[in-house]
Design a protein around this motif. Structure first.
Motif, PDB file in Angstrom:
ATOM      1  N   GLN A  40       0.814  -1.214   0.000  1.00  0.00           N
ATOM      2  CA  GLN A  40       0.000   0.000   0.000  1.00  0.00           C
ATOM      3  C   GLN A  40       0.848   1.264   0.000  1.00  0.00           C
ATOM      4  N   ASP A  41       2.092   1.196   0.428  1.00  0.00           N
ATOM      5  CA  ASP A  41       2.983   2.349   0.407  1.00  0.00           C
ATOM      6  C   ASP A  41       3.713   2.466  -0.925  1.00  0.00           C
ATOM      7  N   GLY A  42       3.421   1.573  -1.854  1.00  0.00           N
ATOM      8  CA  GLY A  42       4.053   1.609  -3.167  1.00  0.00           C
ATOM      9  C   GLY A  42       5.416   0.959  -3.204  1.00  0.00           C
ATOM     10  N   GLN A  43       5.811   0.254  -2.154  1.00  0.00           N
ATOM     11  CA  GLN A  43       7.135  -0.347  -2.126  1.00  0.00           C
ATOM     12  C   GLN A  43       7.072  -1.726  -1.481  1.00  0.00           C
ATOM     13  N   ARG A  44       7.276  -2.757  -2.280  1.00  0.00           N
ATOM     14  CA  ARG A  44       7.293  -4.106  -1.721  1.00  0.00           C
ATOM     15  C   ARG A  44       8.671  -4.433  -1.161  1.00  0.00           C
ATOM     16  N   TYR A  45       9.717  -4.070  -1.844  1.00  0.00           N
ATOM     17  CA  TYR A  45      11.081  -4.392  -1.423  1.00  0.00           C
ATOM     18  C   TYR A  45      11.777  -3.151  -0.878  1.00  0.00           C
ATOM     19  N   ILE A  46      12.302  -3.254   0.334  1.00  0.00           N
ATOM     20  CA  ILE A  46      13.021  -2.154   0.972  1.00  0.00           C
ATOM     21  C   ILE A  46      14.478  -2.575   1.127  1.00  0.00           C
ATOM     22  N   THR A  47      15.391  -1.765   0.647  1.00  0.00           N
ATOM     23  CA  THR A  47      16.809  -2.061   0.798  1.00  0.00           C
ATOM     24  C   THR A  47      17.200  -1.923   2.264  1.00  0.00           C
ATOM     25  N   VAL A  48      17.758  -3.003   2.821  1.00  0.00           N
ATOM     26  CA  VAL A  48      18.168  -3.000   4.226  1.00  0.00           C
ATOM     27  C   VAL A  48      19.678  -3.150   4.391  1.00  0.00           C
ATOM     28  N   GLY A  49      20.384  -3.254   3.283  1.00  0.00           N
ATOM     29  CA  GLY A  49      21.825  -3.381   3.357  1.00  0.00           C
ATOM     30  C   GLY A  49      22.444  -3.498   1.986  1.00  0.00           C
ATOM     31  N   HIS A  50      23.762  -3.492   1.986  1.00  0.00           N
ATOM     32  CA  HIS A  50      24.528  -3.604   0.742  1.00  0.00           C
ATOM     33  C   HIS A  50      25.754  -4.470   0.989  1.00  0.00           C
ATOM     34  N   ASP A  51      26.248  -5.078  -0.066  1.00  0.00           N
ATOM     35  CA  ASP A  51      27.502  -5.811   0.053  1.00  0.00           C
ATOM     36  C   ASP A  51      28.668  -4.851  -0.180  1.00  0.00           C
ATOM     37  N   LYS A  52      29.872  -5.380  -0.218  1.00  0.00           N
ATOM     38  CA  LYS A  52      31.053  -4.544  -0.387  1.00  0.00           C
ATOM     39  C   LYS A  52      31.111  -3.883  -1.755  1.00  0.00           C
ATOM     40  N   LEU A  53      30.357  -4.413  -2.712  1.00  0.00           N
ATOM     41  CA  LEU A  53      30.303  -3.831  -4.055  1.00  0.00           C
ATOM     42  C   LEU A  53      29.181  -2.810  -4.194  1.00  0.00           C
TER      43      LEU A  53
END
Length: 141
Positions: A40-53
């Motif tokens: 409902q907020d228009g976002q199913r996937y939320i970025t919660v982290g990143h790898d070293k790249l």
């Protein structure tokens, strides 16, 4: 409590718990392999982290059921899916399952061994847990 894991699945578990993972272009892979349904907020996937790249690890907001949630990221030509269960009141985190899917969405490897992992607030699982605990209104989050 720590447990022994093997191969690719073990590497993903270790990297997720330390705050990084092998990922890249996670949005496209998820859209192709899993299917995208927007919340409902228009976002199913939320970025919660990143790898070293700098590649993303994403929380699937639609997968949240109580305190259980899933994180996705790229692994080679496919994606990995890790399922966690949070104990918000105790600040404890449990890994329930890791699965690796190929580029066509086929299950390549799966580890259903359950166990506690350290809660690290700035790791991908830790950030996912914070979102989940806030969503359910747990005290202190």
């Amino acid at each position: 409590m720590y447990f022994k894991l093997s191969g690719i699945v073990g590497a993903i578990a270790i990297l997720l718990s330390s705050g990084s993972a092998f990922t890249g272009g996670v949005g496209a892979a998820i859209a192709e392999g899993v299917g995208v349904v927007i919340d409902q907020d228009g976002q199913r996937y939320i970025t919660v982290g990143h790898d070293k790249l700098g590649n993303s690890v994403a929380l699937d907001t639609e997968s949240i059921k109580g305190t259980t949630y899933k994180l996705y990221g790229m692994y080679g030509d496919g994606i990995f899916e890790t399922t966690f269960d949070a104990s918000c009141t105790e600040s404890r985190l449990f890994r329930n399952r890791i699965a690796i899917y190929g580029s066509e969405g086929q299950l390549l490897e799966e580890d259903k061994e359950k166990g506690e992992i350290p809660f690290v607030a700035n790791s991908s699982p830790g950030k996912g847990m914070q979102i989940v605990c806030q969503k359910i209104g747990a005290s202190g989050w």
